[in-house]
Design an enzyme around this catalytic site. Sequence first.
Site, short mmCIF file in Angstrom:
data_model
loop_
_atom_site.label_atom_id
_atom_site.label_comp_id
_atom_site.label_asym_id
_atom_site.label_seq_id
_atom_site.Cartn_x
_atom_site.Cartn_y
_atom_site.Cartn_z
N THR A 42 76.20 55.25 26.34
CA THR A 42 75.53 55.52 25.07
C THR A 42 76.07 54.62 23.97
O THR A 42 75.31 54.14 23.12
CB THR A 42 75.70 57.00 24.68
OG1 THR A 42 75.05 57.81 25.65
CG2 THR A 42 75.09 57.28 23.31
N HIS A 45 74.34 51.37 24.33
CA HIS A 45 72.98 51.44 23.80
C HIS A 45 72.99 51.35 22.28
O HIS A 45 72.19 50.62 21.68
CB HIS A 45 72.30 52.74 24.23
CG HIS A 45 71.82 52.75 25.65
ND1 HIS A 45 70.75 51.98 26.07
CD2 HIS A 45 72.24 53.41 26.74
CE1 HIS A 45 70.55 52.17 27.35
NE2 HIS A 45 71.45 53.04 27.79
N HIS A 64 82.62 59.31 21.54
CA HIS A 64 82.39 60.75 21.75
C HIS A 64 83.06 61.27 23.01
O HIS A 64 82.95 62.45 23.32
CB HIS A 64 80.89 61.05 21.78
CG HIS A 64 80.15 60.34 22.87
ND1 HIS A 64 79.67 59.06 22.73
CD2 HIS A 64 79.82 60.72 24.13
CE1 HIS A 64 79.07 58.68 23.84
NE2 HIS A 64 79.16 59.68 24.72
N CYS A 94 72.16 73.55 17.36
CA CYS A 94 71.82 74.36 16.18
C CYS A 94 71.74 75.84 16.52
O CYS A 94 71.99 76.70 15.67
CB CYS A 94 70.51 73.88 15.55
SG CYS A 94 69.01 74.34 16.46
N ARG A 202 84.07 48.19 43.36
CA ARG A 202 83.59 49.55 43.14
C ARG A 202 83.33 50.26 44.47
O ARG A 202 83.57 51.46 44.59
CB ARG A 202 82.33 49.53 42.27
CG ARG A 202 82.58 49.09 40.84
CD ARG A 202 81.31 49.10 40.03
NE ARG A 202 81.56 48.78 38.63
CZ ARG A 202 80.63 48.79 37.69
NH1 ARG A 202 79.38 49.10 37.99
NH2 ARG A 202 80.94 48.49 36.43
#
Length: 345
Positions: A42, A45, A64, A94, A202
């Site tokens: 994110t 982005h 974050h 919310c 990986r």
Amino acid sequence: MKGTFFTGADQPQKFEVRDMSFAPLQPHEVLVKNMSAGICGTDVHIYHGEKGSAEVKPPVVLGHEYAGIVVETGAAVTEVQAGDHVTVDPNIYCGKCRPCKMGKKQNCEHLFALGVNVNGGFAEYSVVPDTQCFLLKKEIPFDVGAMAEPLACAIHGVDLCDIQQGQSVLVIGGGPIGLLVVQLARLKGASPVILSEPMEMRRHIGLSVGADAVIDPLHENVAETVRSLTGEDGADVVIECVGRPFAAEQAVEAAGPGAMIMLFSVPAVDATIPLPLFEMYRKELTVRGSRINPDTHQRAVNLINAQRLEIEKLITHTYDLYHLEDAIHMQMSSESIKVVVHPHG
């Protein structure tokens, strides 16, 4: 106190280290000394001017995925105290909109995220609501604690797959999320767990953290190899962790009859694939998406505190606050798995 502010994707200098100060804590606020903060897809982005999980309004301190030490607490805080080690759940809902009331808080119409909408982990200190602080055992490295948020997201995605013991699972993409998903699938009892990843490093890590087999998609046909490894007409569950159309197409091709396909990753806003309708019909496939981490952060912390997962192996590079742009470029590179920032050097 220093923080690295994102000034905007359209700015010639996208990041700037600035002095920070904090107002006196409100009753339910916690001052955290940020010790480790991960670079997320994110963040990449946002760096490119694309959408995050919520609207970004620069200047703001991103980050974050982070962990740190409680320095001070507001008068009404009872769950944590100074000196505690904590990881932060950045996502705040919310509780009032229709998705929240329907039990789908991950689709909250007013989603608010620390390190996206307000200052977060790429700073020496941050102020966090006490509800977002989760206790880490003090023997847990902060780099590992900072992985609680992506792990919580991975748990949510794997939950939605409803993996049954003995089912075959194909994970497409061996980045940090893919390698967490490999381990979660193994904990669920999947067999075999197969990882498709073009980078040798990986693939090697994938085998070391629990994959039963790996595929090099640059030199092997993924669907054919899955069929040969399972002895079946494709995998029972396919979890796509790349975010590119070609990977989603591979997922459909490699899925077996009745399979669940989880499109876990965050793609570009305009990304699409041609949907093979006859294959969807013939195989009776289910395709799902997964968004953030509703009610799974504590479970992630439980797994981390119990040391049930191999997480340190996924952390390949570290940077300080003054080299955040370099850190983001490294996260975009095939040389890395997980890149973290150490705000105090």
